[in-house]
Each structure stands twice: as C-alpha cells, then as structure tokens.
Design a protein around this motif. Structure first.
Motif, short mmCIF file in Angstrom:
data_model
loop_
_atom_site.label_atom_id
_atom_site.label_comp_id
_atom_site.label_asym_id
_atom_site.label_seq_id
_atom_site.Cartn_x
_atom_site.Cartn_y
_atom_site.Cartn_z
N MET A 78 0.84 -1.19 0.00
CA MET A 78 0.00 0.00 0.00
C MET A 78 0.88 1.24 0.00
N GLU A 79 0.36 2.25 -0.64
CA GLU A 79 1.09 3.51 -0.66
C GLU A 79 0.91 4.24 0.67
N ALA A 80 1.86 5.06 1.00
CA ALA A 80 1.82 5.81 2.26
C ALA A 80 0.63 6.76 2.29
N LYS A 81 0.31 7.36 1.14
CA LYS A 81 -0.82 8.29 1.09
C LYS A 81 -2.13 7.57 1.38
N LEU A 82 -2.30 6.38 0.85
CA LEU A 82 -3.52 5.61 1.06
C LEU A 82 -3.67 5.22 2.53
N ILE A 83 -2.58 4.84 3.17
CA ILE A 83 -2.61 4.49 4.59
C ILE A 83 -2.99 5.71 5.43
N ALA A 84 -2.41 6.87 5.09
CA ALA A 84 -2.73 8.10 5.82
C ALA A 84 -4.21 8.45 5.66
N VAL A 85 -4.75 8.30 4.47
CA VAL A 85 -6.17 8.60 4.23
C VAL A 85 -7.04 7.63 5.02
N LEU A 86 -6.70 6.37 5.05
CA LEU A 86 -7.48 5.37 5.78
C LEU A 86 -7.47 5.64 7.30
N ILE A 87 -6.38 6.17 7.79
CA ILE A 87 -6.29 6.49 9.21
C ILE A 87 -7.09 7.76 9.53
N LEU A 88 -7.03 8.76 8.67
CA LEU A 88 -7.70 10.04 8.93
C LEU A 88 -9.18 10.03 8.59
N LEU A 89 -9.63 9.12 7.76
CA LEU A 89 -11.03 9.10 7.34
C LEU A 89 -12.02 8.92 8.50
N PRO A 90 -11.82 7.98 9.42
CA PRO A 90 -12.77 7.86 10.55
C PRO A 90 -12.75 9.09 11.47
N VAL A 91 -11.61 9.66 11.70
CA VAL A 91 -11.51 10.85 12.56
C VAL A 91 -12.25 12.01 11.91
N THR A 92 -12.07 12.18 10.62
CA THR A 92 -12.76 13.24 9.89
C THR A 92 -14.27 13.05 9.94
N ALA A 93 -14.72 11.82 9.77
CA ALA A 93 -16.15 11.53 9.81
C ALA A 93 -16.73 11.85 11.19
N ILE A 94 -16.02 11.52 12.24
CA ILE A 94 -16.50 11.79 13.61
C ILE A 94 -16.58 13.29 13.87
N VAL A 95 -15.59 14.04 13.43
CA VAL A 95 -15.59 15.49 13.62
C VAL A 95 -16.75 16.12 12.86
N ILE A 96 -16.98 15.70 11.64
CA ILE A 96 -18.10 16.24 10.85
C ILE A 96 -19.43 15.89 11.51
N TYR A 97 -19.58 14.66 11.95
CA TYR A 97 -20.82 14.24 12.62
C TYR A 97 -21.06 15.07 13.88
#
Length: 84
Positions: free
Chosen positions: A1-20
């Motif tokens: 996996m690319e480093a960018k994809l791993i970073a996005v996968l890690i930040l995606l749940p946090v971003t969703a929680i903040v938006i919610y």
C-alpha cells in the motif's frame, strides 16, 4: 500500500467523527440556542464531567474541590448505612 492511502485510511474515521459532531452541535444550536458548557460534579462517583449548564446554575469550580472530602463523605454514608 502507498503511504498516502494508509494516511487517508487512518484520517477518514476521525474526519467523519468530527463532521458528525459538528452537524449534531449545529442542529442542537438551531433548536435550543446558545449553550453554556462547563464541569459538573457527580457526588455518587466523585467524578466530574463536561455537560450543558443552565444559566441560573454555577458551574463546578475545580479550585474549590478537595478530594479528601469525597472520601470522608463516602465513609460517613457507609457508616450511616451500617447503623440503619
């Protein structure tokens, strides 16, 4: 996996929680108006937590809190329960 994809996968749940949470607070603000948040003290457990505080009530002040008082109150309650 690319480093960018791993970073996005890690930040995606946090971003969703903040938006919610932001949407939830915005909906609460629209229905109830401005809120006053502060610390509240729970005498049963001896803990504090953040909650909405009514305008006519004073928030909990940690400077006025002495943890040894909680233990004394708990011991007094237990002693009173044993007597009854």
């Amino acid at each position: 996996m690319e480093a960018k994809l791993i970073a996005v996968l890690i930040l995606l749940p946090v971003t969703a929680i903040v938006i919610y949470a932001g949407l939830h607070e915005f909906r609460r603000y629209k229905s109830e108006g401005r809120a006053n948040y502060g610390l509240a003290y729970d005498e049963k457990t001896g803990t504090t937590y953040v909650t909405g505080i009514p305008e006519d009530e004073d928030p909990y002040d940690p400077e006025d809190f002495d943890p040894s008082d909680y233990d004394e109150l708990k011991n007094r309650k237990e002693a009173d329960d044993d007597k009854a």
